[in-house]
Design an enzyme around this catalytic site. Structure first.
Site, PDB file in Angstrom:
ATOM      1  N   ASP A   7       0.879  -1.167   0.000  1.00  0.00           N
ATOM      2  CA  ASP A   7       0.000   0.000   0.000  1.00  0.00           C
ATOM      3  C   ASP A   7       0.917   1.217   0.000  1.00  0.00           C
ATOM      4  OD1 ASP A   7      -2.173   1.737   0.250  1.00  0.00           O
ATOM      5  OD2 ASP A   7      -2.162   1.597   2.432  1.00  0.00           O
ATOM      6  N   GLU A  67      -1.248  -1.466  -4.795  1.00  0.00           N
ATOM      7  CA  GLU A  67      -2.469  -0.702  -5.031  1.00  0.00           C
ATOM      8  C   GLU A  67      -2.295   0.148  -6.279  1.00  0.00           C
ATOM      9  OE1 GLU A  67      -5.305   1.165  -1.929  1.00  0.00           O
ATOM     10  OE2 GLU A  67      -3.841   2.698  -2.441  1.00  0.00           O
ATOM     11  N   ASP A 139      -2.390   0.846   7.424  1.00  0.00           N
ATOM     12  CA  ASP A 139      -1.631   0.716   6.179  1.00  0.00           C
ATOM     13  C   ASP A 139      -1.169  -0.722   5.953  1.00  0.00           C
ATOM     14  OD1 ASP A 139      -1.515   3.589   5.259  1.00  0.00           O
ATOM     15  OD2 ASP A 139      -0.688   3.783   7.269  1.00  0.00           O
TER      16      ASP A 139
END
Length: 168
Positions: A7, A67, A139
């Site tokens: 991420d 991502e 996260d």
């Protein structure tokens, strides 16, 4: 199969390693790399690159899942995020690891059942899915969710490939 989920962020880079053995998913490791917003962007990017290289070396993933780009309210924030994604892709390329990219809404839909799920909900579902005793930091939970999405989608992608080839 072992997946390193990332991420990306300019202040915090979440990461998580998930392994699939048969139908069972297991959380291997996860964490957050803090990137000091007071330092220059180039230094944060260098640190992110070094850390991702170490993750790949330490955890030997079969694939890196990251991502995908999303639309941000502020263009400069989106551009900086793109820089972090770039160093993640570079680290994977240097390690000769394939990369898959997953849109945030698809990750949330896959893990939590809806594309607008809150971070708290994603964290709880990730912890339950992987049998974790505690909910990881947001996260890290997002990174684990990205890895879970890749593992959940891989069988479907493998089944679709022959049909795609025939269609050409």
């Amino acid at each position: 199969m072992r997946v390193l989920g990332i991420d990306p962020g300019t202040r915090k880079l979440g990461w998580g390693v998930v392994e699939r053995r048969g139908a069972k998913l297991r959380g291997v490791a996860a964490g957050v790399v803090s990137l000091d917003p007071k330092t220059e962007l180039r230094d944060r990017l260098a640190r992110a690159f070094e850390q991702v290289e170490l993750m790949i070396e330490d955890h030997a993933p079969d694939v890196v899942a990251v991502e995908d780009v999303f639309f941000a309210r502020f263009a400069s924030a989106a551009i900086k995020l793109g820089h972090v994604r770039g160093v993640v892709l570079l680290a994977a390329a240097r390690a000769e690891k394939p990369v898959s990219e997953w849109p945030p809404a698809l990750v949330k839909r896959t893990v939590a059942g809806r594309g607008a799920a809150e971070k708290v909900q994603v964290g709880r579902v990730v912890a339950a899915t992987l049998g974790l005793a505690t909910v990881p930091p947001a996260d890290a939970a997002d990174a684990l969710a990205i890895a879970i999405t890749h593992l959940a989608s891989t069988p479907m992608l493998a089944m679709a490939k022959p049909a795609i080839r025939r269609a050409r």
